[in-house]
Design a protein around this motif. Structure first.
Motif, PDB file in Angstrom:
ATOM      1  N   ALA A 120      -2.061  -7.808   6.370  1.00 12.29           N
ATOM      2  CA  ALA A 120      -2.736  -9.062   6.719  1.00 12.29           C
ATOM      3  C   ALA A 120      -4.251  -8.909   6.711  1.00 12.29           C
ATOM      4  CB  ALA A 120      -2.270  -9.542   8.088  1.00 12.29           C
ATOM      5  N   ALA A 121      -4.724  -7.700   7.036  1.00  9.37           N
ATOM      6  CA  ALA A 121      -6.171  -7.449   7.077  1.00  9.37           C
ATOM      7  C   ALA A 121      -6.747  -7.145   5.698  1.00  9.37           C
ATOM      8  CB  ALA A 121      -6.468  -6.293   8.035  1.00  9.37           C
ATOM      9  N   GLY A 122      -5.879  -7.016   4.690  1.00 11.42           N
ATOM     10  CA  GLY A 122      -6.361  -6.711   3.349  1.00 11.42           C
ATOM     11  C   GLY A 122      -6.677  -5.238   3.143  1.00 11.42           C
ATOM     12  N   ILE A 123      -6.199  -4.386   4.047  1.00 13.56           N
ATOM     13  CA  ILE A 123      -6.397  -2.938   3.887  1.00 13.56           C
ATOM     14  C   ILE A 123      -5.170  -2.425   3.128  1.00 13.56           C
ATOM     15  CG2 ILE A 123      -6.968  -0.771   5.067  1.00 13.56           C
ATOM     16  CD1 ILE A 123      -7.732  -2.437   7.512  1.00 13.56           C
ATOM     17  N   PHE A 124      -5.163  -2.672   1.829  1.00 12.29           N
ATOM     18  CA  PHE A 124      -3.948  -2.490   1.050  1.00 12.29           C
ATOM     19  C   PHE A 124      -3.534  -1.025   0.894  1.00 12.29           C
ATOM     20  CE2 PHE A 124      -5.431  -6.648  -0.966  1.00 12.29           C
ATOM     21  CZ  PHE A 124      -4.640  -7.402  -0.112  1.00 12.29           C
ATOM     22  N   ASP A 125      -4.504  -0.117   0.786  1.00 11.06           N
ATOM     23  CA  ASP A 125      -4.128   1.285   0.613  1.00 11.06           C
ATOM     24  C   ASP A 125      -3.395   1.811   1.848  1.00 11.06           C
ATOM     25  OD1 ASP A 125      -6.456   0.993   2.087  1.00 11.06           O
ATOM     26  OD2 ASP A 125      -7.305   2.912   1.440  1.00 11.06           O
ATOM     27  N   ARG A 126      -3.871   1.414   3.049  1.00 14.78           N
ATOM     28  CA  ARG A 126      -3.202   1.837   4.287  1.00 14.78           C
ATOM     29  C   ARG A 126      -1.826   1.160   4.405  1.00 14.78           C
ATOM     30  NH1 ARG A 126      -6.727   3.576   8.302  1.00 14.78           N
ATOM     31  NH2 ARG A 126      -4.816   4.137   9.432  1.00 14.78           N
ATOM     32  N   ALA A 127      -1.777  -0.122   4.068  1.00 17.86           N
ATOM     33  CA  ALA A 127      -0.500  -0.843   4.128  1.00 17.86           C
ATOM     34  C   ALA A 127       0.515  -0.192   3.187  1.00 17.86           C
ATOM     35  CB  ALA A 127      -0.701  -2.307   3.751  1.00 17.86           C
ATOM     36  N   GLU A 128       0.065   0.135   1.980  1.00 19.60           N
ATOM     37  CA  GLU A 128       0.958   0.777   1.002  1.00 19.60           C
ATOM     38  C   GLU A 128       1.509   2.091   1.538  1.00 19.60           C
ATOM     39  OE1 GLU A 128       0.687   2.737  -3.485  1.00 19.60           O
ATOM     40  OE2 GLU A 128      -0.920   1.418  -2.778  1.00 19.60           O
ATOM     41  N   ALA A 129       0.634   2.906   2.129  1.00 23.00           N
ATOM     42  CA  ALA A 129       1.056   4.210   2.642  1.00 23.00           C
ATOM     43  C   ALA A 129       2.082   4.070   3.766  1.00 23.00           C
ATOM     44  CB  ALA A 129      -0.162   4.993   3.131  1.00 23.00           C
ATOM     45  N   VAL A 130       1.867   3.117   4.675  1.00 23.51           N
ATOM     46  CA  VAL A 130       2.788   2.956   5.806  1.00 23.51           C
ATOM     47  C   VAL A 130       4.119   2.364   5.346  1.00 23.51           C
ATOM     48  CG1 VAL A 130       3.116   1.965   8.095  1.00 23.51           C
ATOM     49  CG2 VAL A 130       0.846   2.704   7.397  1.00 23.51           C
ATOM     50  N   TYR A 131       4.066   1.385   4.429  1.00 22.37           N
ATOM     51  CA  TYR A 131       5.313   0.842   3.891  1.00 22.37           C
ATOM     52  C   TYR A 131       6.134   1.953   3.220  1.00 22.37           C
ATOM     53  CZ  TYR A 131       4.055  -4.109   4.565  1.00 22.37           C
ATOM     54  OH  TYR A 131       3.744  -5.335   5.109  1.00 22.37           O
ATOM     55  N   GLU A 132       5.447   2.823   2.471  1.00 26.02           N
ATOM     56  CA  GLU A 132       6.142   3.933   1.800  1.00 26.02           C
ATOM     57  C   GLU A 132       6.774   4.889   2.809  1.00 26.02           C
ATOM     58  OE1 GLU A 132       6.992   4.381  -1.133  1.00 26.02           O
ATOM     59  OE2 GLU A 132       5.548   3.612  -2.580  1.00 26.02           O
ATOM     60  N   SER A 133       6.133   5.063   3.970  1.00 30.07           N
ATOM     61  CA  SER A 133       6.649   5.990   4.978  1.00 30.07           C
ATOM     62  C   SER A 133       7.949   5.505   5.614  1.00 30.07           C
ATOM     63  CB  SER A 133       5.600   6.209   6.077  1.00 30.07           C
ATOM     64  OG  SER A 133       5.469   5.049   6.891  1.00 30.07           O
ATOM     65  N   LEU A 134       8.292   4.233   5.384  1.00 30.99           N
ATOM     66  CA  LEU A 134       9.510   3.674   5.972  1.00 30.99           C
ATOM     67  C   LEU A 134      10.729   3.874   5.077  1.00 30.99           C
ATOM     68  CD1 LEU A 134       7.900   0.430   7.367  1.00 30.99           C
ATOM     69  CD2 LEU A 134       9.006   2.198   8.736  1.00 30.99           C
ATOM     70  N   LYS A 135      10.566   4.626   4.006  1.00 30.61           N
ATOM     71  CA  LYS A 135      11.695   4.927   3.123  1.00 30.61           C
ATOM     72  C   LYS A 135      12.769   5.691   3.906  1.00 30.61           C
ATOM     73  CE  LYS A 135      12.797   6.978  -1.365  1.00 30.61           C
ATOM     74  NZ  LYS A 135      12.262   7.682  -2.573  1.00 30.61           N
ATOM     75  N   GLY A 136      14.021   5.240   3.758  1.00 33.69           N
ATOM     76  CA  GLY A 136      15.124   5.888   4.458  1.00 33.69           C
ATOM     77  C   GLY A 136      15.373   5.351   5.848  1.00 33.69           C
ATOM     78  N   THR A 137      14.567   4.382   6.294  1.00 36.67           N
ATOM     79  CA  THR A 137      14.764   3.778   7.615  1.00 36.67           C
ATOM     80  C   THR A 137      15.494   2.447   7.483  1.00 36.67           C
ATOM     81  OG1 THR A 137      12.725   2.461   7.641  1.00 36.67           O
ATOM     82  CG2 THR A 137      12.544   4.795   8.266  1.00 36.67           C
ATOM     83  N   SER A 138      15.808   1.858   8.616  1.00 34.45           N
ATOM     84  CA  SER A 138      16.489   0.564   8.593  1.00 34.45           C
ATOM     85  C   SER A 138      15.577  -0.556   8.104  1.00 34.45           C
ATOM     86  CB  SER A 138      17.019   0.226   9.995  1.00 34.45           C
ATOM     87  OG  SER A 138      15.945   0.211  10.938  1.00 34.45           O
ATOM     88  N   TYR A 139      14.280  -0.283   8.020  1.00 34.77           N
ATOM     89  CA  TYR A 139      13.316  -1.286   7.575  1.00 34.77           C
ATOM     90  C   TYR A 139      12.941  -1.108   6.102  1.00 34.77           C
ATOM     91  CZ  TYR A 139      12.776  -2.187  12.539  1.00 34.77           C
ATOM     92  OH  TYR A 139      13.020  -2.501  13.861  1.00 34.77           O
ATOM     93  N   GLU A 140      13.593  -0.191   5.412  1.00 36.32           N
ATOM     94  CA  GLU A 140      13.179   0.134   4.040  1.00 36.32           C
ATOM     95  C   GLU A 140      13.226  -1.071   3.110  1.00 36.32           C
ATOM     96  OE1 GLU A 140      14.218   3.169   0.330  1.00 36.32           O
ATOM     97  OE2 GLU A 140      15.456   3.195   2.138  1.00 36.32           O
ATOM     98  N   SER A 141      14.308  -1.829   3.149  1.00 38.44           N
ATOM     99  CA  SER A 141      14.457  -2.949   2.217  1.00 38.44           C
ATOM    100  C   SER A 141      13.338  -3.976   2.375  1.00 38.44           C
ATOM    101  CB  SER A 141      15.814  -3.624   2.425  1.00 38.44           C
ATOM    102  OG  SER A 141      15.987  -4.680   1.505  1.00 38.44           O
ATOM    103  N   GLU A 142      13.086  -4.365   3.629  1.00 37.50           N
ATOM    104  CA  GLU A 142      12.028  -5.347   3.871  1.00 37.50           C
ATOM    105  C   GLU A 142      10.649  -4.748   3.599  1.00 37.50           C
ATOM    106  OE1 GLU A 142      10.726  -8.667   7.242  1.00 37.50           O
ATOM    107  OE2 GLU A 142      12.391  -7.286   7.634  1.00 37.50           O
ATOM    108  N   ALA A 143      10.486  -3.468   3.893  1.00 41.05           N
ATOM    109  CA  ALA A 143       9.206  -2.807   3.655  1.00 41.05           C
ATOM    110  C   ALA A 143       8.886  -2.734   2.169  1.00 41.05           C
ATOM    111  CB  ALA A 143       9.214  -1.402   4.258  1.00 41.05           C
ATOM    112  N   VAL A 144       9.883  -2.448   1.347  1.00 38.29           N
ATOM    113  CA  VAL A 144       9.662  -2.360  -0.104  1.00 38.29           C
ATOM    114  C   VAL A 144       9.325  -3.739  -0.672  1.00 38.29           C
ATOM    115  CG1 VAL A 144      10.702  -1.773  -2.321  1.00 38.29           C
ATOM    116  CG2 VAL A 144      11.147  -0.351  -0.351  1.00 38.29           C
ATOM    117  N   THR A 145       9.968  -4.780  -0.147  1.00 40.05           N
ATOM    118  CA  THR A 145       9.658  -6.144  -0.608  1.00 40.05           C
ATOM    119  C   THR A 145       8.199  -6.488  -0.311  1.00 40.05           C
ATOM    120  OG1 THR A 145      11.942  -6.847  -0.217  1.00 40.05           O
ATOM    121  CG2 THR A 145      10.278  -8.580  -0.390  1.00 40.05           C
ATOM    122  N   ARG A 146       7.734  -6.138   0.879  1.00 36.87           N
ATOM    123  CA  ARG A 146       6.338  -6.393   1.232  1.00 36.87           C
ATOM    124  C   ARG A 146       5.405  -5.468   0.450  1.00 36.87           C
ATOM    125  NH1 ARG A 146       5.819  -9.484   6.035  1.00 36.87           N
ATOM    126  NH2 ARG A 146       7.835  -9.925   6.993  1.00 36.87           N
TER     127      ARG A 146
END
Length: 386
Positions: A120-146
């Motif tokens: 939301a803040a437009g800090i895309f590199d940080r957002a990308e890194a955190v979304y990637e860190s959710l791989k293998g979790t219960s939030y992976e599907s929604e995280a990959v979509t975002r």
């Protein structure tokens, strides 16, 4: 068989146990309710009344008194983000992620919320890194979509393709239309740099993802024109006419140039007229009139214009009609007609030529991805008369 009197005590015992259990549950509920600060209930009341600012103040008060209230802090961070207070939202979620005593499920939720804060803040590199860190979790599907949305905004098309493929694997939802658009974006970039081989590679991949892509035909036409391959350009134009004729307006000048090279300029006008008959738009009529005046002359163009306006009026093209007809009357009337034409041109000069079919966003140019709702290939040329 003799009747056992003590059996009468069984129902009474069950009733007593049920009554006791209910009293215990109520006691626990009342104890927990008394343990909650009054500010918590005030916050809920404000939230139900959609008084978000006051709700946040109450929840902040509760959070200060009980820093271990995880669910409340997570909810508070989400409220801050919705209010646009992204620094405070990020601070809450980051502090939760940094805690070593956080349960695994709460840590994953805090990470997901933190990624949304960065997004939301437009800090895309940080957002990308955190979304990637959710791989293998219960939030992976929604995280990959975002994550795919973030990568689109970064124009990281190769990564976006990989993300869409992951979404398809995780959810089973087809992502071909997105993948085709990403390959088209890469093809456009290759065309700009003059790498025709890369253009062909990306267009092949885009076609494999979506065999009915109008954008593929449009880029193929432009690439063929750039390479001077008139046969390939004509074939691509005919394919575009079959798939989505309304997009011919985007290459109207090139269509005229193609048939001038082929020595059949009048056929270029006919192609534009055929596209306009399939999708009657203000911009399409304007491009058709430009071509007709250039190739067929005033008389033929005037005839085409009268026929078009008799079917569907257009203020801008009515001005052109007055301009063309002004030479056929006396000087006084002609001047009045020209002045009226200028007024009509001025009144319609800033009218957007395109709009999004989903959210209604209007713009003077065509976007493959709507800036308003982020839908792909939802833009349309404004219909004649609108």
């Amino acid at each position: 068989m003799e009747f056992e009197a003590w059996w009468l005590l069984v129902p009474l015992g069950c009733f007593a146990l049920g009554w006791f259990a209910a009293r215990v549950d109520i006691a626990y509920v009342l104890r927990d309710a008394r343990a909650l600060p009054a500010a918590y209930f005030r916050g809920l009341n404000f939230l139900l009344r959609e008084q978000h600012d006051k709700a946040v103040e109450s929840f902040v008060d509760v959070s200060r008194r009980d820093p271990h209230a995880l669910d409340l802090q997570l909810a508070l961070g989400s409220l801050f983000r919705r209010q646009g207070r992204l620094g405070e939202a990020t601070g809450i979620h980051q502090s939760l992620v940094d805690r070593h005593d956080l349960p695994k499920d709460k840590r994953e939720l805090a990470l997901f919320e933190l990624a949304q804060d960065f997004h939301a803040a437009g800090i895309f590199d940080r957002a990308e890194a955190v979304y990637e860190s959710l791989k293998g979790t219960s939030y992976e599907s929604e995280a990959v979509t975002r994550l795919a949305s973030v990568l689109e905004q970064e124009k990281a098309w190769e990564k976006a393709i990989a993300a869409r493929q992951r979404i398809e694997q995780l959810s089973g939802e087809p992502q071909a239309r997105y993948i085709s658009q990403y390959h088209c974006e890469l093809a456009e970039a290759a065309l700009t740099s003059g790498n025709i081989d890369a253009v062909r590679t990306q267009l092949t991949a885009a076609t494999e993802a979506n065999r009915n892509s109008a954008r593929v035909q449009l880029i193929t036409f432009r690439a063929a024109m750039k390479a001077g391959d008139t046969a390939a350009a004509e074939a691509a134009l005919q394919a575009l006419m079959r798939v989505k004729p309304e997009l011919v307006v985007l290459i109207a000048e090139d269509v005229v140039a193609l048939y001038e090279k082929l020595g059949r300029p009048e056929l270029g006008v006919e192609r534009l007229a055929a596209a306009q008959s399939e999708s009657t738009t203000t911009l399409g009529l304007s491009r058709l009139m430009d071509a007709s005046l250039k190739i067929e002359g005033n008389s033929a163009a005037l005839s085409r214009l009268k026929q078009a306006l008799s079917r569907q009026p257009s203020a801008r093209e009515a001005g052109r009609l007055l301009e063309l007809e002004s030479g056929n009357v006396d000087s006084g009337a002609g001047k009045t007609m020209l002045d009226t034409a200028k007024l009509l041109y001025r009144a319609t000069d800033k009218v957007p030529g395109f709009h999004c079919g989903q959210c209604g966003f209007r713009a003077p140019r065509y976007y493959w991805k709507c800036p308003g709702c982020n839908a792909w290939e939802s833009f349309r040329a404004t219909p004649l008369g609108d």
